[in-house]
Every structure is written in structure tokens, then in C-alpha cells.
Design a protein around this motif. Structure first.
Motif, PDB file in Angstrom:
ATOM      1  N   MET A 102      48.038  39.571  74.460  1.00 49.44           N
ATOM      2  CA  MET A 102      46.718  39.231  74.986  1.00 49.44           C
ATOM      3  C   MET A 102      46.431  37.740  75.058  1.00 49.44           C
ATOM      4  N   LEU A 103      46.539  37.040  73.915  1.00 47.24           N
ATOM      5  CA  LEU A 103      46.122  35.640  73.881  1.00 47.24           C
ATOM      6  C   LEU A 103      47.033  34.733  74.706  1.00 47.24           C
ATOM      7  N   GLY A 104      48.331  34.875  74.522  1.00 52.72           N
ATOM      8  CA  GLY A 104      49.268  33.987  75.195  1.00 52.72           C
ATOM      9  C   GLY A 104      49.072  33.870  76.699  1.00 52.72           C
ATOM     10  N   PRO A 105      48.963  35.002  77.407  1.00 54.19           N
ATOM     11  CA  PRO A 105      48.786  34.919  78.855  1.00 54.19           C
ATOM     12  C   PRO A 105      47.545  34.136  79.289  1.00 54.19           C
ATOM     13  N   VAL A 106      46.433  34.251  78.531  1.00 52.91           N
ATOM     14  CA  VAL A 106      45.237  33.498  78.924  1.00 52.91           C
ATOM     15  C   VAL A 106      45.338  32.033  78.508  1.00 52.91           C
ATOM     16  N   LEU A 107      46.067  31.748  77.428  1.00 51.69           N
ATOM     17  CA  LEU A 107      46.296  30.344  77.081  1.00 51.69           C
ATOM     18  C   LEU A 107      47.114  29.661  78.166  1.00 51.69           C
ATOM     19  N   LEU A 108      48.097  30.359  78.701  1.00 54.64           N
ATOM     20  CA  LEU A 108      48.913  29.797  79.778  1.00 54.64           C
ATOM     21  C   LEU A 108      48.056  29.482  80.992  1.00 54.64           C
ATOM     22  N   GLU A 109      47.006  30.265  81.198  1.00 55.37           N
ATOM     23  CA  GLU A 109      46.165  30.099  82.383  1.00 55.37           C
ATOM     24  C   GLU A 109      44.998  29.142  82.158  1.00 55.37           C
ATOM     25  N   TYR A 110      44.397  29.149  80.963  1.00 57.34           N
ATOM     26  CA  TYR A 110      43.147  28.425  80.755  1.00 57.34           C
ATOM     27  C   TYR A 110      43.221  27.269  79.752  1.00 57.34           C
ATOM     28  N   ALA A 111      44.184  27.282  78.852  1.00 61.77           N
ATOM     29  CA  ALA A 111      44.222  26.260  77.803  1.00 61.77           C
ATOM     30  C   ALA A 111      44.694  24.916  78.343  1.00 61.77           C
ATOM     31  N   ASN A 112      44.323  23.848  77.636  1.00 63.52           N
ATOM     32  CA  ASN A 112      44.832  22.534  78.020  1.00 63.52           C
ATOM     33  C   ASN A 112      46.245  22.368  77.455  1.00 63.52           C
ATOM     34  N   GLU A 113      46.893  21.281  77.839  1.00 56.39           N
ATOM     35  CA  GLU A 113      48.287  21.085  77.466  1.00 56.39           C
ATOM     36  C   GLU A 113      48.466  21.008  75.951  1.00 56.39           C
ATOM     37  N   GLU A 114      47.561  20.347  75.282  1.00 58.42           N
ATOM     38  CA  GLU A 114      47.647  20.225  73.828  1.00 58.42           C
ATOM     39  C   GLU A 114      47.549  21.583  73.152  1.00 58.42           C
ATOM     40  N   GLN A 115      46.642  22.436  73.619  1.00 64.23           N
ATOM     41  CA  GLN A 115      46.473  23.764  73.036  1.00 64.23           C
ATOM     42  C   GLN A 115      47.704  24.640  73.284  1.00 64.23           C
ATOM     43  N   LYS A 116      48.276  24.542  74.470  1.00 66.45           N
ATOM     44  CA  LYS A 116      49.477  25.317  74.774  1.00 66.45           C
ATOM     45  C   LYS A 116      50.628  24.937  73.856  1.00 66.45           C
ATOM     46  N   LYS A 117      50.858  23.644  73.702  1.00 72.34           N
ATOM     47  CA  LYS A 117      51.968  23.182  72.877  1.00 72.34           C
ATOM     48  C   LYS A 117      51.746  23.468  71.397  1.00 72.34           C
ATOM     49  N   GLU A 118      50.487  23.533  70.982  1.00 74.63           N
ATOM     50  CA  GLU A 118      50.166  23.811  69.585  1.00 74.63           C
ATOM     51  C   GLU A 118      50.367  25.282  69.239  1.00 74.63           C
ATOM     52  N   HIS A 119      49.924  26.189  70.103  1.00 77.04           N
ATOM     53  CA  HIS A 119      49.871  27.599  69.736  1.00 77.04           C
ATOM     54  C   HIS A 119      50.973  28.485  70.319  1.00 77.04           C
ATOM     55  N   LEU A 120      51.389  28.248  71.544  1.00 77.36           N
ATOM     56  CA  LEU A 120      52.331  29.165  72.188  1.00 77.36           C
ATOM     57  C   LEU A 120      53.691  29.253  71.491  1.00 77.36           C
ATOM     58  N   PRO A 121      54.319  28.132  71.118  1.00 76.83           N
ATOM     59  CA  PRO A 121      55.610  28.253  70.421  1.00 76.83           C
ATOM     60  C   PRO A 121      55.514  29.040  69.118  1.00 76.83           C
ATOM     61  N   LYS A 122      54.406  28.889  68.390  1.00 76.57           N
ATOM     62  CA  LYS A 122      54.224  29.620  67.130  1.00 76.57           C
ATOM     63  C   LYS A 122      54.058  31.116  67.387  1.00 76.57           C
ATOM     64  N   ILE A 123      53.423  31.459  68.504  1.00 77.72           N
ATOM     65  CA  ILE A 123      53.282  32.870  68.876  1.00 77.72           C
ATOM     66  C   ILE A 123      54.655  33.461  69.178  1.00 77.72           C
ATOM     67  N   VAL A 124      55.448  32.754  69.960  1.00 79.15           N
ATOM     68  CA  VAL A 124      56.774  33.230  70.345  1.00 79.15           C
ATOM     69  C   VAL A 124      57.649  33.473  69.121  1.00 79.15           C
ATOM     70  N   ARG A 125      57.581  32.579  68.151  1.00 80.19           N
ATOM     71  CA  ARG A 125      58.435  32.687  66.956  1.00 80.19           C
ATOM     72  C   ARG A 125      57.842  33.597  65.879  1.00 80.19           C
ATOM     73  N   GLY A 126      56.645  34.113  66.115  1.00 79.26           N
ATOM     74  CA  GLY A 126      56.027  35.006  65.136  1.00 79.26           C
ATOM     75  C   GLY A 126      55.545  34.301  63.895  1.00 79.26           C
ATOM     76  N   GLU A 127      55.244  33.020  64.010  1.00 75.34           N
ATOM     77  CA  GLU A 127      54.817  32.243  62.852  1.00 75.34           C
ATOM     78  C   GLU A 127      53.330  32.405  62.552  1.00 75.34           C
ATOM     79  N   ILE A 128      52.562  32.782  63.566  1.00 71.69           N
ATOM     80  CA  ILE A 128      51.115  32.946  63.416  1.00 71.69           C
ATOM     81  C   ILE A 128      50.721  34.340  63.882  1.00 71.69           C
ATOM     82  N   ARG A 129      49.936  35.033  63.084  1.00 70.23           N
ATOM     83  CA  ARG A 129      49.422  36.348  63.452  1.00 70.23           C
ATOM     84  C   ARG A 129      47.967  36.214  63.879  1.00 70.23           C
ATOM     85  N   TRP A 130      47.634  36.803  65.029  1.00 67.13           N
ATOM     86  CA  TRP A 130      46.302  36.665  65.611  1.00 67.13           C
ATOM     87  C   TRP A 130      45.526  37.970  65.553  1.00 67.13           C
TER      88      TRP A 130
END
Length: 395
Positions: A102-130
Motif C-alpha cells: 500500500m504505502l510504497g506505491p503512493v510514495l513513488l507517486e506523491y513523495a518528494n525525493e528525500e522521502q523516497k530515499k529515506e523510506h522505500l529502501p527500508k521497506i524493500v529490505r523489510g527493515e521497517i514495519r508499517w
């Protein structure tokens, strides 16, 4: 298939054979086998941890996300090859994640570059649970009526309010949350913020369900300070993001609460028996066949809508259609499984019933919530009537 895709298949097959641990090629034995990741997640199986680490490093937990944000960077065709190869070896899903679904797809569409780089890699690696902070005691079906207040305090936001049915909030590291930043308007007064669940003033209380589990929580925010940079999109522009995210959420509802141990066909073969290679109960056989055809049609429809959305198409109206169809599909599947299992599906505990028997019963009970979560069936049917079919309110 092109030569490039054939090469990709060969390389992918070789990598999976070398890197997918043996226990990750066996069926899940229940919900406890699902790997959610996060800062405090405890792996019961070391090979599950290894599988997540390897797939996360490849970006294959989110294979079509851009490589620059930790994703696999695969094309749609390459992803289809990957999924077929994973299915070929019966590989388990390495990560279950609201961040991916859910979150990742909307971050890719609406988040700024800083937010994408901060959160998306952690989501992919399973480091953060939302977890998802949407519904409130007075704003469930009418989500836009939410009242969790978010005030501008100059250098931070101050949030006060309550959310309910917050799935796994008691285990989550972060929450993507809808808040009210303008009380003078309804839909146009909502914003989308990201909240660290360790922030002072955040409290969660699990809600026990009829199935005996407690996946949902009440979540309370009392004078919670949120940094300004944790708002996604524009101020008061959260409703647009919310609708897009709901589309992704609702297309996943059909899989919630289902028995992950066994397919309905295999279960029916086990308990009903065969006659000439077919199920002995002809009526049940016909209904299962019809269900499997509907299930396939649903999967193809979701795939088409997802690809249209990625191409920039406006398919938000389809979210309600998929939610109703998906919830009904999963409930029908659970009903068929209980029927096929016969008196083996009557157990709740004890040595007289196997783990598979108990999972069938609990999965059936859990599926009752599909009509409520992600928007009630009644509300979604009303949306379909008005926005898809163009029907007018006669009152």
C-alpha cells in the motif's frame, strides 16, 4: 519470448536454485510463518531471515520498483518471469508488508525525493514495519469524516485523536496516517503524514477477534509531535493520496484471512475423496470449479488495472469493485473449504484436530471481517452504483 527474456529466465532460475533455502520451498504452515520484518521482528526460522535478506538485497521483494530506491528495477515482462520461477520451486513469499502493498506505491507517486530515499529502501529490505491509520470510531465507512486533529505548531505538527482497526499497530515501527488539518471543509481538509510509533504520546491496544487472534488495534495519539518533513504531498491534499492507497489495499483483501496451508481443491480431494480422478461430490466439484474460474478472472482483472494505474490511468473507481469482488471471493473460498472438510472443520482446539483442521476453521471466521475492512461492502456498492454505473439517488 525474446532472447533477452530467455537469458533473464536462465539467470533467475540459477540464482533462485542457489539462494532459496530448502525450508522456504515448502508450504506455509500457518500465519506464524508469515515474515513481516521490522526493527523488533523475531525470526522463528533462520532460513526465513536469510531468504528475506537475499531477496531484499536483489530488490525482489518489490521487483518492479526503481532500483534507485532499492527495488528490483524489473520490467513487467521480467517480473512475470520472476514470479513464474518462484512458483516453479514453490518459494514462499519472503516478506509480507503493508509498506509494499500500500504505502510504497503512493510514495513513488506523491513523495518528494528525500522521502523516497529515506523510506522505500527500508521497506524493500523489510527493515521497517508499517501500519495504516485510517478508520476512526466515528469515521469508518465515511472515512472522510475523520477527526484526528493535526495542528501547525511552527516547527512541527501536533496530533491528537484516535484510530481503530489499525492492523498490527502494536508491532509496527511507523504508521501512515490520515489527519485533519482543516476543519472548515471535509475532503479538502485532510493530510497524509508518516508517524514514528515510538514517538511520545502514541499508544496501541489490541482488539481480540472471534477467530481468537488480535491483528487489529485501537491507536491513540495524545499531543504527538511530528516533524514537518513527514507530511507526504501537499497540505490538505491527503484525500487524493488516500483514494489511491485504498485502491492498492482493496485489491489485496481477497487474500486476507485465507487458509495459507492448502488450496481448496487439495483440501476437497483429501476429505471428500475421488471417483474416476474427479471429486466424488459432483455438486461440490461444480461449485469449486466455478470458484476457481472466478478467482482466475479476478486475478487477471487486478493485474490489468494495476498495469493501467502504473501507466497513469485513472482507475480509482475500480477499487470499490475489486474490494467487493475480492471480499466475496475469499469468503466463498473459506465456505467451500469448511464444507469440504466436513466435521474436521468443527474443531477449535485439542488433539482431535490437526493444525490444518484448525486453520480452516479460524480462516473461515477471519474471512467474515472481509466485508468490513478496507471499506464496508454496503458503502463500496454505493460507490459502484454512483460512480461506475451512474445511478442517481432517488431520495
Amino acid at each position: 519470448m525474446t532472447k533477452d527474456l530467455e537469458t533473464f529466465r536462465t539467470e533467475t532460475r540459477a540464482w533462485l536454485e542457489e539462494n532459496c533455502p530448502p525450508s522456504m520451498r515448502t508450504p506455509m504452515t500457518g500465519e506464524d510463518d508469515a515474515v513481516w520484518g521490522g526493527k523488533n521482528y523475531e525470526f522463528k526460522n533462520p532460513e526465513a531471515k536469510l531468504w528475506l535478506e537475499r531477496m531484499g538485497a536483489k530488490g525482489w521483494t518489490a521487483p518492479t520498483w526503481p532500483a534507485e530506491y532499492g527495488g528490483g528495477g524489473l520490467s513487467a515482462d521480467e517480473n512475470r518471469v520472476l514470479q513464474s520461477e518462484l512458483k516453479r520451486i514453490n518459494a514462499r513469499q519472503p516478506l509480507f508488508s503493508f509498506g509494499i502493498w500500500m504505502l510504497g506505491p503512493v510514495l513513488l507517486e506523491y513523495a518528494n525525493e528525500e522521502q523516497k530515499k529515506e523510506h522505500l529502501p527500508k521497506i524493500v529490505r523489510g527493515e521497517i514495519r508499517w501500519c495504516q491509520g485510517y478508520s476512526e470510531p466515528g469515521a469508518g465507512s465515511d472515512l472522510a469524516g475523520l477527526q484526528t486533529k493535526c495542528e501547525d505548531k511552527g516547527d512541527h505538527w501536533l496530533i491528537n485523536g484516535q484510530k481503530v482497526w489499525t492492523s498490527y499497530a502494536n508491532y509496527a515501527d511507523w504508521c501512515f496516517c490520515l489527519v485533519r488539518t482543516d476543519t472548515s471543509v471535509k475532503h479538502e481538509g485532510i493530510s497524509f503524514v508518516l508517524i514514528d510509533m515510538t514517538t511520545k504520546g502514541v499508544e496501541t491496544r489490541p482488539i481480540k477477534l472471534i477467530s481468537g487472534s488480535s491483528p487489529f488495534c485501537e491507536t491513540f495519539f495524545t499531543d504527538v509531535k511530528v516533524p514537518k518533513h513527514q507530511m507526504v504531498g501537499r497540505l490538505n491534499g491527503g484525500w487524493e493520496i488516500a483514494k489511491r492507497l485504498l485502491m492498492y489495499e482493496r485489491t489485496n483483501i481477497s487474500g486476507f484471512g485465507s487458509n495459507t496451508r492448502v488450496d481448496v481443491v487439495d483440501l476437497a480431494k483429501k476429505h471428500v475423496g475421488l471417483e474416476g480422478g474427479a471429486l466424488e461430490d459432483r455438486d461440490l466439484r461444480a461449485r469449486i470449479a466455478a470458484h476457481k474460474m472466478t478467482e482466475r478472472a479476478y486475478a487477471l482483472s487486478v493485474q490489468r488495472a494495476t498495469e493501467e494505474a502504473k501507466a497513469g490511468g485513472n482507475v480509482s473507481h475500480m477499487a470499490s469493485m475489486f474490494k467487493v469482488a475480492g471480499a466475496t471471493l475469499n469468503q466463498d473460498r473459506c465456505e467451500l473449504m469448511v464444507e469440504a472438510a466436513g466435521n474436521r472443520a468443527l474443531g477449535w482446539a485439542g488433539e482431535g484436530f490437526s493444525a490444518d483442521d484448525l486453520a480452516t476453521t479460524r480462516g473461515w471466521l477471519r474471512s467474515k471481517g472481509n466485508s468490513i475492512e478496507g471499506g464496508t461492502t454496503e458503502i463500496n456498492l454505493n460507490v459502484v452504483a454512483k460512480r461506475v454505473l451512474g445511478l442517481r439517488d432517488t431520495q
